[in-house]
Write a protein that holds these residues in place. Structure first.
Motif, PDB file in Angstrom:
ATOM      1  N   CYS A  97       0.840  -1.212   0.000  1.00 31.80           N
ATOM      2  CA  CYS A  97       0.000   0.000   0.000  1.00 31.80           C
ATOM      3  C   CYS A  97       0.871   1.257   0.000  1.00 31.80           C
ATOM      4  O   CYS A  97       0.574   2.238  -0.669  1.00 31.80           O
ATOM      5  N   TYR A  98       1.955   1.209   0.718  1.00 28.24           N
ATOM      6  CA  TYR A  98       2.899   2.324   0.812  1.00 28.24           C
ATOM      7  C   TYR A  98       3.475   2.650  -0.574  1.00 28.24           C
ATOM      8  O   TYR A  98       3.597   3.822  -0.962  1.00 28.24           O
ATOM      9  N   CYS A 149       0.281   3.868  -3.149  1.00 30.26           N
ATOM     10  CA  CYS A 149      -0.518   5.078  -2.899  1.00 30.26           C
ATOM     11  C   CYS A 149      -0.090   6.202  -3.848  1.00 30.26           C
ATOM     12  O   CYS A 149       1.054   6.649  -3.820  1.00 30.26           O
ATOM     13  N   VAL A 209       0.250   7.108   2.461  1.00 30.20           N
ATOM     14  CA  VAL A 209       0.502   6.004   3.399  1.00 30.20           C
ATOM     15  C   VAL A 209       1.916   6.222   3.933  1.00 30.20           C
ATOM     16  O   VAL A 209       2.869   6.312   3.167  1.00 30.20           O
ATOM     17  N   PHE A 251      -2.074   6.433   7.905  1.00 30.90           N
ATOM     18  CA  PHE A 251      -2.584   7.213   6.764  1.00 30.90           C
ATOM     19  C   PHE A 251      -2.496   8.705   7.075  1.00 30.90           C
ATOM     20  O   PHE A 251      -2.790   9.135   8.191  1.00 30.90           O
ATOM     21  N   CYS A 299      -4.907  12.007   1.838  1.00 28.04           N
ATOM     22  CA  CYS A 299      -5.584  10.836   1.289  1.00 28.04           C
ATOM     23  C   CYS A 299      -6.902  11.272   0.658  1.00 28.04           C
ATOM     24  O   CYS A 299      -7.746  11.874   1.321  1.00 28.04           O
ATOM     25  N   CYS A 352      -5.154   1.364  -1.876  1.00 25.67           N
ATOM     26  CA  CYS A 352      -4.492   0.649  -0.783  1.00 25.67           C
ATOM     27  C   CYS A 352      -5.320  -0.574  -0.346  1.00 25.67           C
ATOM     28  O   CYS A 352      -4.789  -1.672  -0.180  1.00 25.67           O
TER      29      CYS A 352
END
Lengths: 92, 411
Positions: free
Chosen positions: A47-48, A51, A56, A67, A72, A78
């Motif tokens: 996810c990091y 994004c 993230v 988050f 966001c 993610c």
């Protein structure tokens, strides 16, 4: 979530940027908010990486992700890429 | 301090040549233009000046009007003086970038040779092309002859680039009637024009780092121009454009007056040009070259004792509402002449504006609209006499039978 906004008499003309983009919070575009289930999270950091808004954050000292809700936009990538289903998108 | 009137040379120039000559003298840094009849001569003459080394101007050959204005906008954003010219379909192709230019507050100056829009294809004069752009955030000045064309282009650089205004400005001249008609035009010496237009002054703005920097694209002092601007700020930036427009009225008058001190030439107060209106009971209102013919008609009527007058609107954006109201306060019957039509609307665009402006006038004058001259249809004295005859009838009966009319068209 944005600080008091300037009126037309105070703003520079022509839409000129008077502050860096890091101070222009785009988090208020969001409809769905990612929520992390820390027990399910394996810290794989997919996810990091995925994004698109660098929202993230990896905190190595705490060994967890967080988050940044100021940026966001709630796109849900993610949650989609998470192999452990540790991220849920929740209506705000 | 009163300045002495400068010694001026008389040259035989058409309207297009007058534009090119004014631009040549105004120390313009970048010209990007694409030719279209009847504007072509402006670009041709100017490219000759460039070829002969008579100007220090970067001339950019582009493949369309959309690109011409885009190039001018980009050049103007770096803080230099820019000029382009177009008309009709060319101006229509610029439509998108007209809004970008005014929104970026880039003071581009443009000459528009007013030509009808297709279809059917027509190269002659009417005002449809620039009238549809009246909401694009540009200052609009309509001129009566070649002399005023020359004078107005020079003034336009000062108006557009004024640090308090920063609005792109277009100067409109009628196709062929002005653009291709040779007239005696008094021109100023180069150094006097150079001094009048000066160097473009760049105001200081606070950039994203909080530093006070010049309002221009400069790698040494970076700024971001034209970014995404959504519902949270866009409206404020549009409100600023309206504020600049309102302030421009005074500035146009002031610069017109300053220029008048040097040349001895004035066109009313710079916004409106009234003719024999002081004690007039009836009056016509028009833009552009038609005013020349209408003045002759007014003189003929005055010789017969008819209290007739004429109002020519020189500035259409900003619309000089206060000046129009004031100068028409004693006029009882008014004919608004429109050289374009808004299909399906209740009359032409000038009619909308004038009638709406006079809604609050204490005298409640009778107002009639005449749409005329589309596609270059001639507007001779006889037809203008017809308009004034109708005004005399309206004055007697105190009634406008048919508020929107078409004149000079075969039934």
């Amino acid at each position: 979530m944005t600080a008091k906004q300037k009126g037309w008499k105070e703003l520079p003309i022509a839409g000129l940027c008077w502050k860096p983009s890091t101070e222009y919070f785009t988090g208020d575009w969001r409809t769905f908010k990612p929520m992390l289930d820390e027990e399910k999270c394996t810290k794989c950091l997919i996810c990091y990486i995925d994004c698109p808004d660098v929202a993230v954050k990896w905190k190595p000292e705490d060994e967890k992700i967080e988050f940044d809700y100021n940026f966001c936009k709630g796109c849900g990538i993610c949650a989609n890429v998470c192999p452990s289903e540790a991220i849920k998108m929740v209506l705000e | 301090m009163k300045m002495a009137i400068a010694k001026q040379e008389v040259r035989a120039l058409s309207g297009d040549e007058a534009v090119a000559y004014a631009v040549k003298q105004s120390d313009v840094d970048v010209v990007a233009a694409y030719p279209i009849t009847p504007q072509t001569i402006i670009v041709e003459r100017f490219s000759e000046y460039v070829h002969n080394g008579e100007v220090d101007t970067e001339f950019i050959c582009v493949e369309s009007e959309h690109s011409a204005l885009t190039a001018c906008l980009a050049a103007s954003a770096t803080g230099v003086r820019t000029f382009t010219a177009s008309g009709s379909a060319g101006l229509a192709l610029m439509h998108e970038i007209l809004y970008v230019t005014s929104g970026c507050r880039a003071p581009v100056v443009m000459a528009i040779v007013n030509r009808a829009l297709s279809a059917p294809i027509n190269i002659h004069c009417d005002h449809a092309d620039s009238m549809v752009e009246r909401d694009a955030g540009w200052i609009q000045i309509y001129v009566e002859n070649s002399q005023e064309t020359y004078d107005s282009v020079i003034q336009a650089f000062r108006i557009a680039e004024d640090p308090d205004i920063l609005l792109p400005t277009m100067v409109m001249l009628d196709a062929f009637v002005i653009s291709h008609t040779l007239e005696s035009v008094k021109v100023l010496p180069d150094d006097i024009v150079r001094k009048f237009v000066g160097t473009r002054q760049i105001p200081l703005v606070k950039n994203h780092e909080g530093k006070l920097v010049p309002f221009k694209l400069d790698p040494e002092n970076p700024v971001t121009m034209g970014p995404l601007d959504l519902y949270d700020y866009y409206f404020e930036h549009k409100r600023q454009q309206e504020d600049a427009m309102q302030r421009a009225s005074q500035k146009i008058k002031q610069i017109h007056d300053e220029y008048g001190e040097i040349t001895g030439r004035r066109y009313g107060n710079g916004l409106i040009n009234p003719y024999r209106l002081e004690d007039a009971e009836i009056a016509a209102i028009c833009l552009g070259s038609t005013a020349g013919t209408a003045k002759t008609v007014v003189d003929q009527l005055r010789a017969k004792g008819v209290k007739a007058g004429l109002l020519r609107l020189r500035a259409y954006r900003p619309f000089p509402a206060q000046d129009v109201t004031k100068v028409l306060e004693n006029v009882k019957a008014i004919a608004v002449m429109d050289r374009s039509h808004s299909f399906g609307a209740y009359g032409g665009p000038v009619f909308h504006e004038v009638r709406h402006t006079l809604y609050d006038a204490a005298t409640h004058p009778q107002i009639v609209n005449y749409v005329y001259g589309l596609g270059g249809r001639d507007m001779p004295q006889t037809l203008i006499h017809e308009i004034y005859k109708e005004l005399q009838k309206i004055l007697e009966t105190k009634r406008v039978k048919k508020p929107v009319r078409f004149i000079g068209v075969r039934e």
